[in-house]
Design an enzyme around this catalytic site. Structure first.
Site, PDB file in Angstrom:
ATOM      1  N   ASP A 469       0.802  -1.219   0.000  1.00 38.93           N
ATOM      2  CA  ASP A 469       0.000   0.000   0.000  1.00 38.93           C
ATOM      3  C   ASP A 469       0.837   1.271   0.000  1.00 38.93           C
ATOM      4  OD1 ASP A 469      -2.705  -0.524  -0.091  1.00 38.93           O
ATOM      5  OD2 ASP A 469      -2.805  -1.060   2.025  1.00 38.93           O
TER       6      ASP A 469
HETATM    7  C1  BGC Z   1       0.149   1.248   6.264  1.00 37.60           C
HETATM    8  C2  BGC Z   1      -0.174   0.022   5.460  1.00 37.60           C
HETATM    9  C3  BGC Z   1      -1.645  -0.074   5.262  1.00 37.60           C
HETATM   10  C4  BGC Z   1      -2.219   1.234   4.724  1.00 37.60           C
HETATM   11  C5  BGC Z   1      -3.720   1.131   4.719  1.00 37.60           C
HETATM   12  C6  BGC Z   1      -0.452   2.468   5.621  1.00 37.60           C
HETATM   13  O1  BGC Z   1      -0.187   3.594   6.384  1.00 37.60           O
HETATM   14  O2  BGC Z   1       1.533   1.387   6.401  1.00 37.60           O
HETATM   15  O3  BGC Z   1       0.313  -1.143   6.088  1.00 37.60           O
HETATM   16  O4  BGC Z   1      -1.928  -1.109   4.371  1.00 37.60           O
HETATM   17  O5  BGC Z   1      -1.828   2.319   5.499  1.00 37.60           O
HETATM   18  O6  BGC Z   1      -4.364   2.232   4.307  1.00 37.60           O
HETATM   19  C1  NOJ Z   2      -1.781  -3.798   5.431  1.00 35.83           C
HETATM   20  C2  NOJ Z   2      -2.974  -3.757   4.547  1.00 35.83           C
HETATM   21  O1  NOJ Z   2      -4.114  -4.200   5.247  1.00 35.83           O
HETATM   22  C3  NOJ Z   2      -2.782  -4.622   3.327  1.00 35.83           C
HETATM   23  O2  NOJ Z   2      -3.881  -4.482   2.468  1.00 35.83           O
HETATM   24  C4  NOJ Z   2      -1.500  -4.289   2.647  1.00 35.83           C
HETATM   25  O3  NOJ Z   2      -1.330  -5.215   1.580  1.00 35.83           O
HETATM   26  C5  NOJ Z   2      -0.326  -4.362   3.584  1.00 35.83           C
HETATM   27  N1  NOJ Z   2      -0.570  -3.520   4.715  1.00 35.83           N
HETATM   28  C6  NOJ Z   2       0.987  -3.967   2.916  1.00 35.83           C
HETATM   29  O4  NOJ Z   2       1.049  -2.601   2.665  1.00 35.83           O
END
Ligand code: BGC
Ligand code: NOJ
Length: 800
Positions: A469
């Site tokens: 993400d």
């Molecule tokens: C986090 C990710 C997450 C995303 C969701 C980010 O700030 O680091 O792990 O998947 O937010 O919106």
């Molecule tokens: C957490 C999120 O829930 C997931 O959708 C994402 O793939 C991972 N973070 C990696 O960024």
């Protein structure tokens, strides 16, 4: 079992299995909601407070002038004994002080919208004890965001009704709500309070709440401000005497008629619940039903292998965590506030992979709900709201890996259950109200989306981000007030993702396999061709000499390449290219994994990339916003680390696979818990990497894709028991030193007792396979009839 209340962080458990859920920490902290932590929150919580975890299910015990809590919080009075048992769907706190033992058992009976707190108070002395108890919880006005922000309104809307031991929270019931919350006691009460200002005091905290410390309830009725629910109980216990009773927290909806007598809520359903759980033995029966529920579920898989951590995690806690991720996606934990994120598209499709063997009906329904949030061009709402099941437009779509995960979950469902009727279920596209297409159409739409959205190199366009993400290649954000996840122009952008390319290879192979199973070879070949085209693009464009590059940014420059000063090798592209079948003939898969081992493997697990980013780079986005070593900036992202375990298994490296598994396995962290800090019984999303100031420290436990994928890594990768269309495929990849192991696996209603022995000390290779004593040539144990017991003996060896 937890033996001290002051754990390095609050350690969480979940109550509930159907609609009513509770978060419950080892000191009783947490809150309760019905279906949706944002829209139907019943009790309050305050996140990110000091101390952490400041509100919950509390009982104050007043013994003479001393006041204490069996969960230690909030008074934190030292206890003579303390124990917290987080079990399957329940938490039990047992504590003793000055000869009084109190046990509090919290759980939600299966199929009920009720949370029970069974209290047992025992006098351990040889004198009479006169005790006063006060229960306490804080009520929430259901819509949690409004409840936390709109005080000009909320301070004026609170309403309650009190009748005997029943406190009814009826805020907004007179107008648009058809539900209320009941907090009742099955025992006779001596008083009550419903106003926080009265019970706690405006200038007090819960640790020195006015009523328990003065010893007498005030009978307060809340008119606005902050309603709470508290009962006062008087107990007189003879020597060695004990008494058991219960508090009942219930969500009551749809009472007919809505009102009784002049505008008062119809409390009949509430009275019935109190009468029911006031009956002798009723609470214990409900607890038995809960045990039976979990025993039934987890009997789907039981293993006994030479690694005690693996045995413990896989047989119980990993499966239990997988169920929590199915129930809650990423919505409500100690890190997710239950407000911002509902059910995630990619998240839940992956969660399904870890639970389909134990909850096939629920995964079926979830797959269809997810498919209904797909748009007709293949894009998907990234999240949907559990109560309404509608896509969340604040986050929208354009995370271009999303559509493909639906192929993985659906194929896993059909392999596990043999039920291909799901493919014909008609599900609409969310931008075409009234449309209804077979689920299989959605899978084709998903694959077609990737084919139709490729960049200059023939690799998939990334959109806002792929699985990572925080790799935001189209965002270019310099505005701290916008979200990395939604900003930027994805329409006109050319950034490409190698991770999605690998995922596409995997998804095409899955869908082709499904078509072969359905007897549609032409469609299978069509997908084989699409896959071959992508494979060629991957091998031609993405090989960097010793590993696969991660992506190409909006200007066409490689990300995750030797040419990059920071972030020159990433884990995701190695994992997905290899899992998707790239690098097999040309030796690149082996080379890429060796590079992972050399550059990314650490004692705390595999980090996402190296070197960590030290400067913010708008061309890469959020990934460069985290301090080095944390989260997506070179943290050990446990979810992605599990894919490497599976990749080692593909290459037959069982020793490596287990070594990697143990780095992130929570049960294996107990000896270094002061560093690790999080719960040693559920996987965490992230463990700080070597670049961090606190390497080895875990964060974001419970709701993470790590749960499902760790399950797959051990159950399917290492132990090698894989559901397939025709039966159970057996193809282990274990450490050579293992003499053998056994697995009990339910599959399509039959039970398989599988015993694997390894007389030659190999990592894999099935030398012989016997089913009920009969030798088979194949590696697949054919599906038996539902209800049958099947004995499977597997001998590993060379030439297997
Ligand atoms: C986090 C990710 C997450 C995303 C969701 C980010 O700030 O680091 O792990 O998947 O937010 O919106
Ligand atoms: C957490 C999120 O829930 C997931 O959708 C994402 O793939 C991972 N973070 C990696 O960024």
């Amino acid at each position: 079992m937890i033996t001290r209340p002051d754990t390095p962080l609050p350690w969480l458990n979940y109550l509930g299995q159907d609609d009513l859920f509770g978060l419950c920490t080892n000191t009783g902290g947490g809150y309760t909601f019905w279906r949706d932590a944002r829209l139907r929150r019943l009790t309050r919580y305050r996140y990110n407070d000091a101390p952490y975890d400041p509100v919950g299910r509390y009982l104050y015990v007043r013994d003479g002038t001393s006041v204490w809590n069996p969960g230690w919080r909030p008074t934190k009075v030292a206890l003579d004994r303390y124990e917290c048992r987080h079990g399957l769907g329940y938490t039990r706190l047992t504590a003793a002080k000055d000869g009084v033992e109190v046990q509090l058992l919290f759980f939600v009976p299966p199929g009920e919208d009720v949370e029970l707190w069974r209290a047992t108070v025992r006098n351990e002395t040889d004198r009479v004890k006169e005790l006063t108890l006060f229960s306490y919880l804080e009520l929430c006005f259901y819509e949690a965001l409004n409840d936390m922000t709109n005080f000009q309104r909320t301070y004026s809307i609170g309403e309650v009704e009190v009748e005997g031991g029943g406190i009814y929270h009826t805020t907004e019931y007179r107008e648009r709500r058809d539900h209320y919350t009941l907090f009742g006691c099955t025992r006779e009460i001596a008083g009550f309070d419903t106003s926080r200002d009265e019970f706690v005091g405006v200038h007090n905290g819960l640790h020195d709440a006015a009523v328990p410390f003065t010893g007498a309830a005030r009978g307060s009725v809340a008119h606005g401000w902050n309603p709470i629910a508290s009962h006062q109980l008087e107990l007189r216990l003879g020597p060695e005497e004990e008494e058991t009773f219960a508090f009942v927290l219930a969500y009551v909806h749809g009472a007919e008629p809505k009102f009784e007598r002049s505008g008062a809520a119809n409390k009949e359903p509430g009275r019935a619940l109190l009468a029911r759980y006031g009956r002798d033995g009723a609470v214990d029966e409900a607890f038995e039903a809960l045990r039976a529920y979990w025993d039934g579920l987890l009997s789907a898989l039981h293993v006994d292998c030479p690694d005690r951590h693996g045995t413990r995690m896989l047989s119980t806690w990993n499966q239990y965590q997988c169920v929590a991720t199915l129930n809650l996606s990423r919505s409500a934990s100690l890190y997710e506030t239950g407000i911002g994120r509902g059910i995630g598209f990619r998240d839940s499709n992956q969660d399904i992979l870890g639970v389909v063997h134990l909850a096939p009906e629920r995964t079926r329904a979830r797959i269809l709900d997810l498919a209904a949030t797909q748009l007709s061009d293949g894009r998907c709402f990234h999240q949907y709201q559990p109560l309404t099941k509608l896509g969340n437009s604040a986050i929208g779509s354009d995370f271009n890996d999303d559509p493909l995960w639906l192929v993985l979950s659906t194929c896993a469902y059909v392999k596990e259950t043999g039920d291909s009727s799901i493919l014909d279920e008609r599900v609409g596209y969310s931008d075409r109200p009234g449309s209804a297409e077979p689920l299989l159409h959605h899978l084709e739409t998903s694959v077609g989306f990737t084919v139709g959205h490729r960049g200059d190199r023939g690799l998939p366009l990334i959109g806002h981000a792929d699985w990572n993400d925080c790799l935001n290649l189209n965002c270019f954000s310099t505005d701290p007030d916008e979200s990395f996840q939604t900003a930027g122009d994805v329409e006109g952008s050319r950034a490409e993702s190698v991770m999605i390319a690998g995922l596409f290879l995997y998804a095409c192979r899955e869908l082709a396999g499904l078509y072969r199973h359905l007897g549609r070879p032409d469609d299978a070949e069509r997908l084989d061709r699409a896959r071959a085209g992508m494979l060629a693009a991957v091998e031609e464009q993405a090989w960097d000499g010793e590993w696969y590059v991660r992506a190409f940014d909006a200007r066409g420059a490689a990300v995750g390449s030797r040419s990059c000063e920071e972030g020159s090798i990433f884990v995701e592209s190695q994992a997905w290219c290899i899992l998707g079948g790239a690098g097999r003939e040309n030796g690149r898969a082996v080379r890429a994994l060796e590079s992972v081992h050399e550059h990314l493997f650490t004692e705390h697990g595999v980090v996402l990339h190296q070197p960590a980013f030290t400067r913010y780079d708008p061309a890469l986005g959020e990934i460069t916003s985290y301090p080095p070593g944390y989260k997506e900036n070179a943290g050990v992202f446990c979810h992605a680390a599990t894919w490497i375990i599976l990749a080692w298994c593909l290459l037959g490296e069982g020793d490596r696979a287990l070594e990697y598994y143990l780095t992130t396995c929570p049960s294996a962290q107990e000896e270094r818990i002061e560093t690790y800090r999080s719960e040693p019984y559920v996987f965490a999303q992230m463990i700080a990497g070597p670049d961090a100031a606190t390497p080895g420290e875990a964060r974001n436990s419970w709701l993470t894709g790590t749960a499902a994928w760790s399950f797959l890594a051990l159950a399917e990768g290492i132990l090698g028991i894989r559901p397939d269309y025709e039966g159970l495929r057996i193809d282990p990849c274990i450490p050579c030193g293992w003499a053998g192991y056994s697995v009990t696996r339910r599959f399509r209603g039959a039970t398989y007792e599988i015993a694997v022995s390894n007389p030659e000390g190999v990592c894999g290779g099935v030398r012989s396979l016997r089913v009920d004593g009969r030798e088979l040539d194949a590696k697949v144990v054919p599906a038996a009839r539902s209800g049958e017991q099947v004995r499977v003996e597997v001998v590993l060896g060379r030439g297997g």
